[in-house]
Design an enzyme around this catalytic site. Structure first.
Site, PDB file in Angstrom:
ATOM      1  N   ASP A   1      -3.085  21.917  22.775  1.00  0.00           N
ATOM      2  CA  ASP A   1      -4.517  21.418  22.294  1.00  0.00           C
ATOM      3  C   ASP A   1      -5.152  22.121  21.154  1.00  0.00           C
ATOM      4  OD1 ASP A   1      -3.712  19.571  24.317  1.00  0.00           O
ATOM      5  OD2 ASP A   1      -5.123  20.139  25.899  1.00  0.00           O
TER       6      ASP A   1
ATOM      7  N   GLU B   1       1.898  14.160  19.309  1.00  0.00           N
ATOM      8  CA  GLU B   1       1.843  15.019  18.277  1.00  0.00           C
ATOM      9  C   GLU B   1       2.010  14.223  17.068  1.00  0.00           C
ATOM     10  OE1 GLU B   1       6.129  15.717  19.609  1.00  0.00           O
ATOM     11  OE2 GLU B   1       4.040  15.105  20.290  1.00  0.00           O
TER      12      GLU B   1
END
Length: 321
Positions: free
Chosen positions: A201, A227
Site C-alpha cells: 500500500d 496496481e
C-alpha cells in the site's frame, strides 16, 4: 488573507444616504462584523463581484439602479447562491415585498428602522449563512469522496470513465487529439508476497504521488484498479503522449520507495493509445488499444513504453537490458 480575516462575517451596506451607511456600519463594527460601504449600484457591483462578502444590505431606491434589479443580478450568480441579501425600503408595500422575495431577497427592513433590530436580523442571517456554508462544504466533501480512490487519493475508476466519455466526444466533435495511457506496476504481487500488503500500500501511494506531481493540470490521473493506473491526456498527440509516458517511467524507476519494511525499487510498464493517428469509434476501442500496448510492454520484458500506431511498425522505448 489570514485565518482570522477568513472567519470575519463581512457585510456590504449599499445606500445612497451617507448617514444611514455610517449608522449601520457603526453598529455592525461594534458587533465585530467586517463592513464595506457603497453609495450606488456601480460601486456595489465593483465591491460585490470582486471582493469576498457574506451579506449585502441593499437600499430599494438607489440613484442609478433599482435595488431589486441589483438583488436579481446577485442571486443570478452561482457563486453567490449562499449569500444573504436584506433589502432596505422606505415603502411598507405588500406587493413590493413579494416582488423582492421573488427576485431573491432573503429579508426586508422598513425605514426608519431600529439599529438593534437590524443587527438582530443580521445575527439571524449569519446563522443561516453559516449553516449553508457548512452544508455546502459537506456536500463538496462527499462529492470529492465519491470520485476519489481511498488509498491513493487519485481519481477512481468511475470518474475516469465519466471523464473519458466526455473528453472522447469533445475530441471527436472538435477534431482534437486525445491520448490515453495504462500503467502497470511490474511484479507488484512479489512486493506484497515479500514485504506484506502494508508495504504494498505504501508503494501504491508513493507511485500515485509521483504520477500526480508529473502530470499537467489538463491531464487526469486515476487508479484503474489494483496496481494499474491510467492517465487521460486531452489535446495530446501520440508522440507527445509517448514522451510523457517515458517521463513517468523514468520518475518511478529513478528513485526507490522507502517503506516501513524496506527500500523497494519499482518499475512500471506503460501502454499508450491516441486518436491522433487512429480513428477510434468508441472509448472502449481506445482503452483496448492502450491495454494491448501495455500487454506487449509486459511480454517484451517490462519497464518500457509501448504504443499503438496502426499500419506502422510497433516500436519500443528503453527496454530492460
Amino acid at each position: 488573507m489570514t485565518e482570522s480575516e477568513e472567519q470575519l462575517f463581512r457585510v456590504v451596506v449599499v445606500d445612497d444616504d451617507r448617514a444611514i451607511r455610517k449608522l449601520v456600519k457603526l453598529f455592525l463594527q461594534r458587533q465585530g462584523y467586517e463592513t464595506a460601504e457603497c453609495a450606488n449600484g456601480a460601486e456595489a457591483r465593483e465591491e460585490l463581484w470582486h471582493r469576498r462578502w457574506d451579506l449585502a444590505i441593499l437600499d430599494r431606491r438607489l440613484p442609478d439602479i433599482d435595488g431589486l434589479q441589483l438583488c436579481r443580478e446577485i442571486k443570478g450568480e452561482y457563486e453567490f447562491r449562499n449569500r444573504y441579501v436584506i433589502v432596505l425600503t422606505g415603502e411598507d408595500d405588500h406587493e413590493d415585498k413579494l416582488e423582492g422575495f421573488e427576485l431573491g431577497a432573503d429579508d426586508y427592513v422598513t425605514k426608519p428602522f431600529q439599529p438593534a433590530e437590524l443587527v438582530a436580523r443580521i445575527r439571524a442571517a449569519r446563522r443561516i449563512v453559516d449553516l449553508q456554508k457548512e452544508l455546502l462544504e459537506k456536500n463538496e466533501k462527499l462529492a470529492r469522496l465519491s470520485i476519489t480512490d481511498g488509498l491513493t487519493q487519485l481519481y477512481n475508476h468511475r470518474h475516469l470513465q465519466e471523464s473519458l466519455a466526455r473528453e472522447f466526444e469533445e475530441a471527436r466533435r472538435y477534431e482534437r487529439p486525445l491520448s490515453f495511457a495504462l500503467i502497470d506496476l511490474d511484479y507488484f504481487k512479489k512486493v506484497n508476497d515479500t514485504f506484506g500488503h502494508a508495504a504494498g500500500d505504501e508503494v501504491l501511494k508513493e507511485v500515485a504521488a509521483r504520477f500526480s506531481d508529473s502530470v499537467r493540470t489538463s491531464d487526469l490521473v486515476a487508479r484503474y484498479g489494483g496496481e494499474e493506473f491510467a492517465v487521460l491526456m486531452p489535446q495530446t498527440t501520440l508522440d507527445d503522449a509517448i514522451q510523457f509516458a517515458e517521463k513517468i517511467r523514468n520518475v518511478v524507476e529513478e528513485a526507490p520507495i522507502q517503506t516501513d519494511e524496506a527500500e523497494i525499487r519499482v518499475t512500471v510498464s506503460i501502454g499508450v493509445a491516441s486518436n491522433s493517428l487512429t480513428d477510434f469509434d468508441s472509448t472502449l476501442e481506445l482503452v483496448d488499444s492502450a491495454d494491448k500496448a501495455l500487454y506487449r510492454a509486459k511480454e517484451n520484458g517490462r519497464n518500457q513504453v509501448q504504443w499503438e500506431r496502426r499500419a506502422e511498425p510497433r516500436r519500443t522505448t528503453h527496454p530492460v537490458s
